[in-house]
Write a protein that holds these residues in place. Structure first.
Motif, PDB file in Angstrom:
ATOM      1  N   GLY A 107       3.593  33.399 -49.854  1.00 50.38           N
ATOM      2  CA  GLY A 107       4.075  34.267 -49.470  1.00 50.38           C
ATOM      3  C   GLY A 107       5.729  34.283 -49.531  1.00 50.38           C
ATOM      4  O   GLY A 107       6.588  35.442 -49.437  1.00 50.38           O
ATOM      5  N   GLU A 108       6.298  33.194 -49.778  1.00 54.71           N
ATOM      6  CA  GLU A 108       7.777  33.061 -49.815  1.00 54.71           C
ATOM      7  C   GLU A 108       8.396  33.708 -51.085  1.00 54.71           C
ATOM      8  O   GLU A 108       9.509  34.250 -51.138  1.00 54.71           O
ATOM      9  CB  GLU A 108       8.169  31.619 -50.052  1.00 54.71           C
ATOM     10  CG  GLU A 108       7.930  30.953 -48.594  1.00 54.71           C
ATOM     11  CD  GLU A 108       8.451  29.508 -48.598  1.00 54.71           C
ATOM     12  OE1 GLU A 108       8.533  28.719 -50.020  1.00 54.71           O
ATOM     13  OE2 GLU A 108       8.672  28.951 -47.582  1.00 54.71           O
ATOM     14  N   GLY A 109       7.514  33.915 -52.140  1.00 56.27           N
ATOM     15  CA  GLY A 109       8.006  34.753 -53.290  1.00 56.27           C
ATOM     16  C   GLY A 109       9.148  34.195 -53.913  1.00 56.27           C
ATOM     17  O   GLY A 109       9.377  32.944 -54.306  1.00 56.27           O
ATOM     18  N   TRP A 110       9.833  35.174 -54.445  1.00 54.31           N
ATOM     19  CA  TRP A 110      11.169  34.779 -54.853  1.00 54.31           C
ATOM     20  C   TRP A 110      12.439  34.539 -53.859  1.00 54.31           C
ATOM     21  O   TRP A 110      13.187  33.662 -54.482  1.00 54.31           O
ATOM     22  CB  TRP A 110      11.697  35.956 -56.028  1.00 54.31           C
ATOM     23  CG  TRP A 110      10.691  36.260 -57.049  1.00 54.31           C
ATOM     24  CD1 TRP A 110       9.641  37.401 -56.978  1.00 54.31           C
ATOM     25  CD2 TRP A 110      10.485  35.816 -58.191  1.00 54.31           C
ATOM     26  NE1 TRP A 110       8.923  37.362 -58.107  1.00 54.31           N
ATOM     27  CE2 TRP A 110       9.536  36.211 -59.029  1.00 54.31           C
ATOM     28  CE3 TRP A 110      11.344  34.695 -58.864  1.00 54.31           C
ATOM     29  CZ2 TRP A 110       9.212  35.996 -60.116  1.00 54.31           C
ATOM     30  CZ3 TRP A 110      10.942  34.336 -60.096  1.00 54.31           C
ATOM     31  CH2 TRP A 110       9.971  35.005 -60.946  1.00 54.31           C
ATOM     32  N   LEU A 111      12.378  35.388 -52.915  1.00 57.32           N
ATOM     33  CA  LEU A 111      13.754  35.044 -52.054  1.00 57.32           C
ATOM     34  C   LEU A 111      13.374  34.679 -50.602  1.00 57.32           C
ATOM     35  O   LEU A 111      14.239  34.504 -49.680  1.00 57.32           O
ATOM     36  CB  LEU A 111      14.013  36.613 -52.056  1.00 57.32           C
ATOM     37  CG  LEU A 111      14.616  37.005 -53.382  1.00 57.32           C
ATOM     38  CD1 LEU A 111      15.182  38.572 -53.131  1.00 57.32           C
ATOM     39  CD2 LEU A 111      15.677  36.362 -54.051  1.00 57.32           C
ATOM     40  N   GLY A 112      12.070  34.271 -50.524  1.00 55.37           N
ATOM     41  CA  GLY A 112      11.943  33.903 -49.014  1.00 55.37           C
ATOM     42  C   GLY A 112      12.241  32.759 -48.566  1.00 55.37           C
ATOM     43  O   GLY A 112      12.640  32.173 -47.407  1.00 55.37           O
ATOM     44  N   ARG A 113      12.558  31.903 -49.625  1.00 56.49           N
ATOM     45  CA  ARG A 113      12.939  30.333 -49.500  1.00 56.49           C
ATOM     46  C   ARG A 113      14.360  30.396 -50.096  1.00 56.49           C
ATOM     47  O   ARG A 113      14.481  30.291 -51.082  1.00 56.49           O
ATOM     48  CB  ARG A 113      12.117  29.566 -50.105  1.00 56.49           C
ATOM     49  CG  ARG A 113      12.671  27.945 -49.927  1.00 56.49           C
ATOM     50  CD  ARG A 113      11.911  26.918 -50.648  1.00 56.49           C
ATOM     51  NE  ARG A 113      10.346  26.924 -50.051  1.00 56.49           N
ATOM     52  CZ  ARG A 113       9.523  26.169 -50.494  1.00 56.49           C
ATOM     53  NH1 ARG A 113       9.787  25.408 -51.741  1.00 56.49           N
ATOM     54  NH2 ARG A 113       8.259  26.205 -50.184  1.00 56.49           N
ATOM     55  N   THR A 114      15.157  30.075 -48.962  1.00 56.68           N
ATOM     56  CA  THR A 114      16.861  29.990 -49.414  1.00 56.68           C
ATOM     57  C   THR A 114      17.516  29.143 -48.490  1.00 56.68           C
ATOM     58  O   THR A 114      17.101  28.933 -47.360  1.00 56.68           O
ATOM     59  CB  THR A 114      17.351  31.355 -49.592  1.00 56.68           C
ATOM     60  OG1 THR A 114      18.741  31.363 -49.806  1.00 56.68           O
ATOM     61  CG2 THR A 114      17.259  32.173 -48.095  1.00 56.68           C
ATOM     62  N   VAL A 115      18.794  28.821 -48.829  1.00 57.98           N
ATOM     63  CA  VAL A 115      19.545  28.005 -48.043  1.00 57.98           C
ATOM     64  C   VAL A 115      20.667  28.889 -47.507  1.00 57.98           C
ATOM     65  O   VAL A 115      20.821  28.790 -46.011  1.00 57.98           O
ATOM     66  CB  VAL A 115      20.458  26.929 -48.660  1.00 57.98           C
ATOM     67  CG1 VAL A 115      21.335  26.173 -47.882  1.00 57.98           C
ATOM     68  CG2 VAL A 115      19.328  25.882 -49.444  1.00 57.98           C
ATOM     69  N   ASN A 116      21.174  29.799 -48.090  1.00 57.43           N
ATOM     70  CA  ASN A 116      22.356  30.604 -47.498  1.00 57.43           C
ATOM     71  C   ASN A 116      22.017  32.132 -47.285  1.00 57.43           C
ATOM     72  O   ASN A 116      22.720  32.908 -46.616  1.00 57.43           O
ATOM     73  CB  ASN A 116      23.608  30.416 -48.573  1.00 57.43           C
ATOM     74  CG  ASN A 116      23.955  29.317 -48.598  1.00 57.43           C
ATOM     75  OD1 ASN A 116      24.699  28.672 -47.515  1.00 57.43           O
ATOM     76  ND2 ASN A 116      24.210  28.393 -49.818  1.00 57.43           N
ATOM     77  N   TYR A 117      20.908  32.605 -47.740  1.00 57.95           N
ATOM     78  CA  TYR A 117      20.514  33.867 -47.186  1.00 57.95           C
ATOM     79  C   TYR A 117      21.587  35.052 -47.516  1.00 57.95           C
ATOM     80  O   TYR A 117      21.851  35.813 -46.794  1.00 57.95           O
ATOM     81  CB  TYR A 117      20.157  34.278 -45.877  1.00 57.95           C
ATOM     82  CG  TYR A 117      18.687  33.373 -45.367  1.00 57.95           C
ATOM     83  CD1 TYR A 117      17.632  34.091 -45.659  1.00 57.95           C
ATOM     84  CD2 TYR A 117      18.737  32.141 -44.865  1.00 57.95           C
ATOM     85  CE1 TYR A 117      16.275  33.409 -45.548  1.00 57.95           C
ATOM     86  CE2 TYR A 117      17.589  31.533 -44.567  1.00 57.95           C
ATOM     87  CZ  TYR A 117      16.339  32.050 -44.885  1.00 57.95           C
ATOM     88  OH  TYR A 117      15.171  31.615 -44.528  1.00 57.95           O
ATOM     89  N   LYS A 118      22.117  34.850 -49.017  1.00 56.90           N
ATOM     90  CA  LYS A 118      23.164  35.999 -49.431  1.00 56.90           C
ATOM     91  C   LYS A 118      22.238  37.059 -49.769  1.00 56.90           C
ATOM     92  O   LYS A 118      21.008  36.953 -50.255  1.00 56.90           O
ATOM     93  CB  LYS A 118      23.722  35.297 -50.531  1.00 56.90           C
ATOM     94  CG  LYS A 118      24.452  34.137 -50.245  1.00 56.90           C
ATOM     95  CD  LYS A 118      25.105  33.608 -51.646  1.00 56.90           C
ATOM     96  CE  LYS A 118      25.810  32.259 -51.300  1.00 56.90           C
ATOM     97  NZ  LYS A 118      26.431  31.641 -52.727  1.00 56.90           N
TER      98      LYS A 118
END
Length: 277
Positions: A107-118
């Motif tokens: 479910g995290e797909g491409w953008l669900g896992r990130t450090v800075n959430y830009k």
């Protein structure tokens, strides 16, 4: 500017631009392309000089789905050969289709896992089908041109598009998102804008310009506050999409007769006969 083969990526004045660069195949996703997209997204996430990302596709489409030359378990999204001479050749060599793979990301797909959430702005034109719809739905803001056609095309291929549905229904009326899932119907750009999935609707050819203008508006706001907003909005769909991913794995639709029939029917240029088996 980074060196990639299937995408381009560059940063200027705090705005990063990632462009899919397989125009002859309508930017259909290959293993290499997926890997390069992920690498560029990580590069953006960790780059202190890049605060906003604009995501677009080169040529006639944003992304028409998956290229079977690297994803051998997927069927074909019908009708693309009528749209582009480049797509005809791509379809002769492989398929364009669904987004069900995403290489174990759930479910995290491409953008669900990130450090800075830009923030990421999708600049969409032409086809956004299957995997293309999937990544477009994850973008924090979305600009679509009038020629945009978005679809959860997995259903018509005998597969599950539930993870894409989970993301789309977060931002537009649930019943209409369900119609996308259950029928595979292509929604035009004007309808996506009217239903609230897209922030801007532009004339053909103006989508990237509008996305860059939207990026400047984001840059005018305090960046840490913007990123907190990105974090909150992405959390709306990650858990639901992860749940859909778990259910999708249990369905094993790729083993059904109907899935195989969809592929055969396309190859034989006939209407498929499904048997719910």
């Amino acid at each position: 500017m980074s060196a990639y083969e299937t995408i381009s990526y560059e940063v200027s004045d705090r705005v990063a631009h990632l462009e899919f660069n397989r125009p002859d195949a309508l930017n259909a996703l290959t293993n290499q392309m997926e890997s390069e997209i992920r690498e560029a997204l990580l590069e953006f996430d960790l780059d202190e000089q890049a605060w906003v990302l604009v995501l677009s596709g080169k040529g006639k489409a944003f992304c028409a789905g998956v290229d079977l030359r690297s994803h051998t378990s997927f069927a074909i999204d019908k009708g693309e050969a009528e749209r582009s001479a480049g797509a005809v050749e791509a379809l002769k060599k492989g398929h364009i289709g669904g987004a069900q793979h995403l290489r174990g990301t759930g479910g995290e797909g491409w953008l669900g896992r990130t450090v800075n959430y830009k923030p990421v702005i999708g600049a969409v034109h032409g086809f956004a089908l299957g995997g293309g719809a999937h990544i477009a739905a994850e973008c924090d803001l979305l600009v679509v041109s009038e020629d945009t056609q978005m679809a959860i095309s997995e259903t018509t291929l005998g597969m599950s598009g539930s993870r894409t549905w989970a993301k789309i229904k977060t931002f537009m009326p649930a019943k209409l998102a369900s119609e996308m899932l259950l029928t595979g119907r292509r929604f035009p750009g004007a309808e996506l804008y009217r239903l609230g999935l897209a922030n801007r609707l532009t004339p053909n050819g103006k989508h990237l310009e509008a996305a860059m203008e939207l990026a400047q508006q984001l840059l005018a706001a305090p960046p840490l506050a913007v990123r907190d907003g990105v974090r909150v909005t992405r959390k709306q769909w990650v858990n639901l999409a992860a749940d859909m991913d778990a259910q999708m794995q249990l369905s094993r639709l790729h083993l059904t007769e109907d899935f195989k029939e969809a592929s055969r029917a396309f190859a034989e240029k006939r209407k498929p006969v499904f048997k719910a088996r």
